[in-house]
Design a protein around this motif. Structure first.
Motif, mmCIF file in Angstrom:
data_model
loop_
_atom_site.group_PDB
_atom_site.id
_atom_site.type_symbol
_atom_site.label_atom_id
_atom_site.label_comp_id
_atom_site.label_asym_id
_atom_site.label_seq_id
_atom_site.Cartn_x
_atom_site.Cartn_y
_atom_site.Cartn_z
ATOM 1 N N TYR A 174 0.870 -1.167 0.000
ATOM 2 C CA TYR A 174 0.000 0.000 0.000
ATOM 3 C C TYR A 174 0.907 1.217 0.000
ATOM 4 O O TYR A 174 1.853 1.301 0.802
ATOM 5 C CB TYR A 174 -0.878 0.054 1.247
ATOM 6 C CG TYR A 174 -1.830 -1.101 1.434
ATOM 7 C CD1 TYR A 174 -2.522 -1.653 0.365
ATOM 8 C CD2 TYR A 174 -2.063 -1.623 2.703
ATOM 9 C CE1 TYR A 174 -3.409 -2.703 0.547
ATOM 10 C CE2 TYR A 174 -2.948 -2.659 2.898
ATOM 11 C CZ TYR A 174 -3.622 -3.201 1.825
ATOM 12 O OH TYR A 174 -4.495 -4.237 2.018
ATOM 13 N N HIS A 187 -14.312 -1.575 -2.429
ATOM 14 C CA HIS A 187 -14.505 -2.640 -1.440
ATOM 15 C C HIS A 187 -14.013 -3.979 -1.983
ATOM 16 O O HIS A 187 -13.280 -4.707 -1.311
ATOM 17 C CB HIS A 187 -15.978 -2.733 -1.027
ATOM 18 C CG HIS A 187 -16.488 -1.508 -0.342
ATOM 19 N ND1 HIS A 187 -16.027 -1.097 0.890
ATOM 20 C CD2 HIS A 187 -17.401 -0.586 -0.726
ATOM 21 C CE1 HIS A 187 -16.641 0.022 1.232
ATOM 22 N NE2 HIS A 187 -17.471 0.349 0.273
ATOM 23 N N LYS A 215 -10.078 -3.935 -2.344
ATOM 24 C CA LYS A 215 -9.337 -4.140 -1.102
ATOM 25 C C LYS A 215 -9.438 -5.589 -0.627
ATOM 26 O O LYS A 215 -8.439 -6.165 -0.173
ATOM 27 C CB LYS A 215 -9.847 -3.188 -0.023
ATOM 28 C CG LYS A 215 -9.486 -1.738 -0.293
ATOM 29 C CD LYS A 215 -9.921 -0.830 0.827
ATOM 30 C CE LYS A 215 -11.422 -0.838 1.001
ATOM 31 N NZ LYS A 215 -11.878 0.059 2.069
ATOM 32 N N ALA A 216 -10.614 -6.171 -0.744
ATOM 33 C CA ALA A 216 -10.781 -7.561 -0.330
ATOM 34 C C ALA A 216 -9.934 -8.493 -1.188
ATOM 35 O O ALA A 216 -9.320 -9.438 -0.684
ATOM 36 C CB ALA A 216 -12.253 -7.957 -0.403
ATOM 37 N N TYR A 224 -3.595 4.770 4.239
ATOM 38 C CA TYR A 224 -3.787 4.477 5.656
ATOM 39 C C TYR A 224 -5.133 3.810 5.908
ATOM 40 O O TYR A 224 -5.254 2.976 6.807
ATOM 41 C CB TYR A 224 -3.596 5.742 6.490
ATOM 42 C CG TYR A 224 -2.243 6.319 6.166
ATOM 43 C CD1 TYR A 224 -1.095 5.533 6.313
ATOM 44 C CD2 TYR A 224 -2.102 7.571 5.622
ATOM 45 C CE1 TYR A 224 0.145 6.006 5.944
ATOM 46 C CE2 TYR A 224 -0.864 8.053 5.260
ATOM 47 C CZ TYR A 224 0.258 7.266 5.422
ATOM 48 O OH TYR A 224 1.481 7.726 5.052
ATOM 49 N N GLU A 225 -6.108 4.129 5.082
ATOM 50 C CA GLU A 225 -7.405 3.448 5.205
ATOM 51 C C GLU A 225 -7.224 1.966 4.909
ATOM 52 O O GLU A 225 -7.742 1.104 5.631
ATOM 53 C CB GLU A 225 -8.413 4.087 4.249
ATOM 54 C CG GLU A 225 -9.833 3.564 4.381
ATOM 55 C CD GLU A 225 -10.097 2.384 3.479
ATOM 56 O OE1 GLU A 225 -11.004 1.595 3.802
ATOM 57 O OE2 GLU A 225 -9.412 2.248 2.453
ATOM 58 N N GLU A 226 -6.477 1.643 3.869
ATOM 59 C CA GLU A 226 -6.215 0.242 3.529
ATOM 60 C C GLU A 226 -5.443 -0.456 4.647
ATOM 61 O O GLU A 226 -5.775 -1.571 5.058
ATOM 62 C CB GLU A 226 -5.414 0.161 2.225
ATOM 63 C CG GLU A 226 -6.206 0.547 0.995
ATOM 64 C CD GLU A 226 -5.345 0.686 -0.250
ATOM 65 O OE1 GLU A 226 -5.871 0.422 -1.343
ATOM 66 O OE2 GLU A 226 -4.158 1.072 -0.146
ATOM 67 N N PHE A 281 -5.147 0.343 7.889
ATOM 68 C CA PHE A 281 -5.896 0.174 9.136
ATOM 69 C C PHE A 281 -7.043 -0.820 8.987
ATOM 70 O O PHE A 281 -7.416 -1.485 9.955
ATOM 71 C CB PHE A 281 -6.376 1.529 9.667
ATOM 72 C CG PHE A 281 -5.321 2.225 10.472
ATOM 73 C CD1 PHE A 281 -5.222 2.005 11.834
ATOM 74 C CD2 PHE A 281 -4.398 3.054 9.863
ATOM 75 C CE1 PHE A 281 -4.225 2.620 12.580
ATOM 76 C CE2 PHE A 281 -3.396 3.673 10.596
ATOM 77 C CZ PHE A 281 -3.308 3.458 11.959
ATOM 78 N N GLU A 282 -7.571 -0.946 7.781
ATOM 79 C CA GLU A 282 -8.605 -1.968 7.586
ATOM 80 C C GLU A 282 -8.023 -3.368 7.771
ATOM 81 O O GLU A 282 -8.609 -4.198 8.465
ATOM 82 C CB GLU A 282 -9.245 -1.841 6.205
ATOM 83 C CG GLU A 282 -10.385 -2.824 6.013
ATOM 84 C CD GLU A 282 -11.315 -2.460 4.878
ATOM 85 O OE1 GLU A 282 -12.517 -2.770 4.994
ATOM 86 O OE2 GLU A 282 -10.853 -1.869 3.882
ATOM 87 N N VAL A 283 -6.857 -3.647 7.178
ATOM 88 C CA VAL A 283 -6.284 -4.984 7.342
ATOM 89 C C VAL A 283 -5.773 -5.194 8.762
ATOM 90 O O VAL A 283 -5.802 -6.332 9.268
ATOM 91 C CB VAL A 283 -5.200 -5.324 6.289
ATOM 92 C CG1 VAL A 283 -5.800 -5.401 4.904
ATOM 93 C CG2 VAL A 283 -4.027 -4.375 6.352
ATOM 94 N N THR A 321 -7.346 -4.046 11.353
ATOM 95 C CA THR A 321 -8.601 -4.372 12.038
ATOM 96 C C THR A 321 -9.026 -5.800 11.744
ATOM 97 O O THR A 321 -9.470 -6.531 12.646
ATOM 98 C CB THR A 321 -9.715 -3.384 11.616
ATOM 99 O OG1 THR A 321 -9.294 -2.053 11.925
ATOM 100 C CG2 THR A 321 -11.014 -3.683 12.331
ATOM 101 N N TRP A 322 -8.895 -6.230 10.494
ATOM 102 C CA TRP A 322 -9.244 -7.612 10.149
ATOM 103 C C TRP A 322 -8.363 -8.595 10.910
ATOM 104 O O TRP A 322 -8.830 -9.652 11.345
ATOM 105 C CB TRP A 322 -9.109 -7.834 8.644
ATOM 106 C CG TRP A 322 -10.117 -7.109 7.803
ATOM 107 C CD1 TRP A 322 -11.210 -6.421 8.227
ATOM 108 C CD2 TRP A 322 -10.115 -7.001 6.375
ATOM 109 N NE1 TRP A 322 -11.880 -5.880 7.160
ATOM 110 C CE2 TRP A 322 -11.229 -6.221 6.011
ATOM 111 C CE3 TRP A 322 -9.265 -7.466 5.386
ATOM 112 C CZ2 TRP A 322 -11.531 -5.917 4.693
ATOM 113 C CZ3 TRP A 322 -9.559 -7.160 4.072
ATOM 114 C CH2 TRP A 322 -10.683 -6.403 3.722
#
Length: 195
Positions: A7, A88, A91-92, A111-113, A115-117, A119-120
């Motif tokens: 990223y 969506h 990213k998945a 940073y959105e990408e 922090f999403e991973v 969180t996952w």
């Protein structure tokens, strides 16, 4: 062969150190025997990383949205380019393909990408190491990611995350170190709401 997801910014930043680190990361991915998956663009740090992997003889999978491809920011020289309908699904798909993730400097999307991973990982949805590849700029007293890691430490100290979750965000200072962490095991999973 592991697949390393990167990223990073669709801009190159204001300091040449960003581009140099992106190029060195691409080379390090190939030298370690891995392939790259990334957002599919030919602009900014994204394009630099992809071009470095290709120049070193490596494989690159790009994953881009129809909208971004229509804006003509897609890289047309990749090993493979997947075009998906929205962010969506993009990213998945990148997370699905990745064995580990390296985060270079970037903007909101980067940073959105990341922090999403993170969180996952925290929720046990995935188990992938996430490492931020730091960049020191000139005579700066701090490196690029110092404020981010201060923020994570502060959120942990304030009780908004467990220390075991704060360390899901790992940090490296060289491309080789970042690739080694990303290709290695993820930190041990700890349930968010138990214990």
């Amino acid at each position: 062969m592991s697949t390393i997801c990167v990223y990073c910014g669709s801009s190159s930043g204001t300091d040449g150190a960003f581009a140099l680190m992106a190029e060195a990361l691409g080379t390090a991915i190939v030298e370690a025997g891995h392939r790259l998956v990334y957002g599919g663009g030919d602009v900014g740090l994204m394009g630099i990383v992809a071009d470095a992997v290709l120049a070193a003889g490596g494989d690159v999978i790009g994953v881009i949205t129809e909208q971004l491809l229509a804006l003509e920011v897609g890289h047309d020289g990749l090993t493979e380019l997947e075009v998906l309908p929205n962010m969506h699904s993009r990213k998945a798909r990148m997370a699905e393909l990745a064995d580990g993730i390296v985060v270079l400097p970037g903007g909101f999307g980067t940073y959105e990408e990341a922090f999403e991973v993170l969180t996952w990982n925290q929720l046990g949805i995935i188990s992938s190491p996430v490492v931020f590849l730091d960049v020191t700029l000139g005579d700066a007293e701090q490196s690029f990611y110092d404020p981010l890691f201060d923020f994570i430490d502060g959120a942990t100290a304030a009780g908004f995350m467990k220390p075991q979750h704060g360390v899901l965000a790992q940090r490296a200072v060289t491309p080789a170190e970042a690739v080694s962490i990303a290709a290695g095991p993820a930190p041990e999973f700890t349930r968010k709401w138990v214990g």
